[in-house]
Design a protein around this motif. Sequence first.
Motif, PDB file in Angstrom:
ATOM      1  N   ARG A   1       0.781  -1.201  -0.045  1.00  0.00           N
ATOM      2  CA  ARG A   1       0.044   0.051   0.027  1.00  0.00           C
ATOM      3  C   ARG A   1       0.978   1.137   0.025  1.00  0.00           C
ATOM      4  NH1 ARG A   1      -5.567  -1.613  -0.308  1.00  0.00           N
ATOM      5  NH2 ARG A   1      -6.055   0.168   1.151  1.00  0.00           N
ATOM      6  N   THR A   2       0.163   2.552  -0.164  1.00  0.00           N
ATOM      7  CA  THR A   2       1.031   3.751  -0.137  1.00  0.00           C
ATOM      8  C   THR A   2       1.264   4.294   1.083  1.00  0.00           C
ATOM      9  OG1 THR A   2      -1.106   5.027  -0.164  1.00  0.00           O
ATOM     10  CG2 THR A   2      -0.396   4.489  -2.429  1.00  0.00           C
ATOM     11  N   VAL A   3       1.985   5.131   1.367  1.00  0.00           N
ATOM     12  CA  VAL A   3       2.227   5.706   2.439  1.00  0.00           C
ATOM     13  C   VAL A   3       0.974   6.302   3.280  1.00  0.00           C
ATOM     14  CG1 VAL A   3       4.780   6.293   2.007  1.00  0.00           C
ATOM     15  CG2 VAL A   3       2.816   7.932   1.590  1.00  0.00           C
ATOM     16  N   ASN A   4      -0.099   6.357   2.589  1.00  0.00           N
ATOM     17  CA  ASN A   4      -1.181   6.724   2.943  1.00  0.00           C
ATOM     18  C   ASN A   4      -2.425   5.516   3.288  1.00  0.00           C
ATOM     19  OD1 ASN A   4      -0.769   9.590   3.282  1.00  0.00           O
ATOM     20  ND2 ASN A   4      -0.955   9.592   0.833  1.00  0.00           N
ATOM     21  N   ASP A   5      -1.828   4.087   3.008  1.00  0.00           N
ATOM     22  CA  ASP A   5      -2.650   2.955   3.149  1.00  0.00           C
ATOM     23  C   ASP A   5      -3.628   2.959   2.011  1.00  0.00           C
ATOM     24  OD1 ASP A   5      -3.111   0.596   4.439  1.00  0.00           O
ATOM     25  OD2 ASP A   5      -4.656   1.168   5.512  1.00  0.00           O
ATOM     26  N   GLU A   6      -3.491   3.179   0.927  1.00  0.00           N
ATOM     27  CA  GLU A   6      -4.319   3.272  -0.254  1.00  0.00           C
ATOM     28  C   GLU A   6      -3.455   2.225  -1.387  1.00  0.00           C
ATOM     29  OE1 GLU A   6      -6.504   7.547  -0.156  1.00  0.00           O
ATOM     30  OE2 GLU A   6      -4.320   7.394  -0.999  1.00  0.00           O
TER      31      GLU A   6
ATOM     32  N   GLY B   1      -3.992  15.344  -5.809  1.00  0.00           N
ATOM     33  CA  GLY B   1      -5.397  16.433  -5.746  1.00  0.00           C
ATOM     34  C   GLY B   1      -6.409  15.825  -6.307  1.00  0.00           C
ATOM     35  N   GLU B   2      -6.225  14.474  -6.644  1.00  0.00           N
ATOM     36  CA  GLU B   2      -7.613  13.822  -7.340  1.00  0.00           C
ATOM     37  C   GLU B   2      -7.673  12.469  -6.685  1.00  0.00           C
ATOM     38  OE1 GLU B   2      -7.174  13.189 -11.756  1.00  0.00           O
ATOM     39  OE2 GLU B   2      -5.142  14.495 -11.601  1.00  0.00           O
ATOM     40  N   THR B   3      -9.138  12.187  -6.996  1.00  0.00           N
ATOM     41  CA  THR B   3      -9.345  10.899  -6.162  1.00  0.00           C
ATOM     42  C   THR B   3      -9.634   9.746  -7.453  1.00  0.00           C
ATOM     43  OG1 THR B   3     -10.908  11.929  -4.445  1.00  0.00           O
ATOM     44  CG2 THR B   3     -11.317   9.769  -4.988  1.00  0.00           C
ATOM     45  N   LEU B   4      -8.811   8.928  -7.363  1.00  0.00           N
ATOM     46  CA  LEU B   4      -8.737   7.921  -8.402  1.00  0.00           C
ATOM     47  C   LEU B   4      -9.421   6.724  -8.154  1.00  0.00           C
ATOM     48  CD1 LEU B   4      -4.750   7.643  -8.953  1.00  0.00           C
ATOM     49  CD2 LEU B   4      -6.285   9.428  -9.866  1.00  0.00           C
ATOM     50  N   GLU B   5     -10.498   6.545  -9.209  1.00  0.00           N
ATOM     51  CA  GLU B   5     -11.385   5.229  -9.209  1.00  0.00           C
ATOM     52  C   GLU B   5     -10.986   4.621 -10.407  1.00  0.00           C
ATOM     53  OE1 GLU B   5     -15.556   6.930  -7.758  1.00  0.00           O
ATOM     54  OE2 GLU B   5     -14.676   8.254  -9.121  1.00  0.00           O
TER      55      GLU B   5
ATOM     56  N   ALA C   1      -1.989   1.775 -10.395  1.00  0.00           N
ATOM     57  CA  ALA C   1      -2.736   0.627 -10.736  1.00  0.00           C
ATOM     58  C   ALA C   1      -3.840   1.143 -11.515  1.00  0.00           C
ATOM     59  CB  ALA C   1      -3.143  -0.253  -9.466  1.00  0.00           C
ATOM     60  N   TYR C   2      -4.582   2.306 -11.197  1.00  0.00           N
ATOM     61  CA  TYR C   2      -5.596   2.885 -12.086  1.00  0.00           C
ATOM     62  C   TYR C   2      -5.398   3.460 -13.217  1.00  0.00           C
ATOM     63  CZ  TYR C   2      -7.827   3.115  -7.172  1.00  0.00           C
ATOM     64  OH  TYR C   2      -8.102   2.619  -6.053  1.00  0.00           O
TER      65      TYR C   2
ATOM     66  N   THR D   1     -10.708   3.749  -3.415  1.00  0.00           N
ATOM     67  CA  THR D   1     -10.201   4.860  -4.127  1.00  0.00           C
ATOM     68  C   THR D   1      -8.852   5.429  -3.722  1.00  0.00           C
ATOM     69  OG1 THR D   1     -11.271   6.794  -2.877  1.00  0.00           O
ATOM     70  CG2 THR D   1     -12.464   5.913  -4.769  1.00  0.00           C
ATOM     71  N   THR D   2      -7.964   6.179  -4.548  1.00  0.00           N
ATOM     72  CA  THR D   2      -6.745   6.691  -3.809  1.00  0.00           C
ATOM     73  C   THR D   2      -6.632   8.143  -4.297  1.00  0.00           C
ATOM     74  OG1 THR D   2      -5.521   4.539  -4.175  1.00  0.00           O
ATOM     75  CG2 THR D   2      -4.285   6.387  -4.309  1.00  0.00           C
TER      76      THR D   2
END
Length: 518
Positions: free
Chosen positions: A321-326, A347-351, A331-332, A342-343
Motif C-alpha cells: 500500500r501507499t504511505v497513506n494506506d491506499e 489532488g485527485e480521487t482515483l477510481e 494501478a488505476y 479510491t486513492t
Amino acid sequence: MKNKIISKSLFAILVLLLGISNSCRKDILDQPNPNAVRPDLFWQTESDAEKGIIGAYSPFTHIWYYSRFEIFLSDYRDDVVNAYATSERTAAGSFNGIPQSNGAFWVWSAMYQGVTRANEVLANVPDIEMDETKKKNILGEAYFIRAFNYFNLVNGWLNVPLITEPIEDLEDPKLVPQANPADVWAQIESDLKEAQKMAPNSWPSEMQGRITSGAATGLLGKVYLYQKKYAEAKAEFTKIMDGQYELMDNYADNFTEASENNKESLFEIQLVNDGNTGWGGDAPGLGKGAAFHPDIAPKGFTGQDGMRINNWVLDLFLDERTVNDEIDPRAYTTLFFNTDETTVYEGETLESRTYGNKSYSEVFGDSDLVWGNKWLDIAFDDKTGSQDNGWHQSGNNLRLLRYADILLMYAEAEFMLNGSSTDALDAINEVRARVDMPPFASITMQDIEDERVKELSLERTRYFDILRWGKVEDYIVNKPELKSESAGTGSYRPGREYIAIPQNEIDANPVFKQNPGY
C-alpha cells in the motif's frame, strides 16, 4: 517532278534524323524523369536533407510498426497480457508463429524501411553544402534511428542481416548474409555513440519529438544493460541523471495526449489524430494515430479480439500500500479492475474507470477479470470506445523511453555491480516516491523486477526484460495459464523465444537460415 522533290526532301530529313539519333542517342533517351525521385538527383540541398530525415522517422508511425502491429511482437508476448483468440496477432505470444506470418513480416519490413532511409541519409547528407550544425544534427538523428531499429530487430529475430549502406551500393542485395548478433550489437553501440556527439541537446518547440543526445545516451545505457555490461550501462545512465530529465509529478501525465513530450520523456513516437482514419501507411493522407488502442481496450469497447491482463499483475499492485494506506495510483492508470476503493493522489480521487467514465461494476458486474487502461486516455475528447472514429482516433504519443525507466535500469545495473547499495536504493525509491509508495530499506533483484512491472507494464518492455534475464521458460512457457485465452504455450521449442525469420526473406535470399525451433 513535285513528287521527286518531296521524295528527295523526305530522304534528306530521314538521313538527318538518323544522324542525330546515332550521335545523340544517350543525350536524348537517357534524360532523367523530372517526376521521379532518384537518390543521385534528390540529395542536393538543405531542404532535401530535412525531407530525408523526416522520411526516416516516418516508418515509426506506419500501422505495421508502432501505430499498431508492433504490439503483437512485444506486449502481446509477455506474461502480463493474455490475448484472445488464435491468429497471427497472438501467434508469437504462444510460440506458434510461423515464417509465413504476414503480421511479423510487416513489422520486420517497417523496421528495415527505417534502416534503409537512415542509411540513405548517412550516405548522402555529408556531401550536401548546408549549415554544418544542421547537417551534424540530422546525421545524429539518422544514427539513432538506425540503431533503434536494429535494437528492435536483434531483440525480436536475433539473426538479422546488418546493412549499413544504401541498397544500390550493395554488390548483390539478395546475397547479404545474416550477421553474428554480436556484430549487430556492436553496430548499435557505435551508432549511438555517434548520435550522442551529433544530435542536439534540445530542439526548438516546433521540432519537439526529434532525437536528442540525451535520448541517444539513454538508449546506449539500455543497450549495454541488455548485454549485461553493467559498468558501461551505469556510466551512461549517470550522464543523464544530472537534472536534464525529471519525473513528472503525476505518473498519469506520461500517458495522455495533453502532456506529450514532457520533461520525463527521452523518446516517443509522434502520433497524430488528423482525421485520417484509413489503414495507415507511410504516405500522406493515411492515418498516423494510435491504432493499437483497440488491442488494449476492455472487452465491449473494441472491435478487435483484444486481450485481458493476467490477474497476478493486479495482485502484485495490491501486495503493498501507499504511505497513506491506499492502492498504488499506478494501478488505476495501468488497469481497469473490480474495486470500490479510491486513492487520493496529486489532488485527485482515483477510481477504476473506463470509457464513458463507467465503473467496473457498470460494465462487468462481479467479474474478477482485469483489463488494460494505460494509453487509452479515456477522458480526452470524451471517447466512448477505442474506435469511435475508426482507426487512428487517438493522437496520444507512444512513449518508448522515459526517465523512470532510466532510474530503474540504473538501479538494476548498480545492484548487479554492488548489491543493495545506497545508489541503487536512491534510484528505485525516487520512482516509488513519485507515487507515494514507501521507500525500500534494501532491495533484491526480485524487487527491481516487480517495480518494473508496476511502473512499465504495457510499455513494450516486459517481454524483452524476461528475455534478457533468461527467464522466458520460467515466466511464460511453464505457465500456460497465462496464455489461456489463445493457444497456451505448448508450441514452444527452444529458440522460439525469438520470432521466425519471414519466409519471404528466406525465399528471396539463398544464404538466409531459419531461426532454431521453426
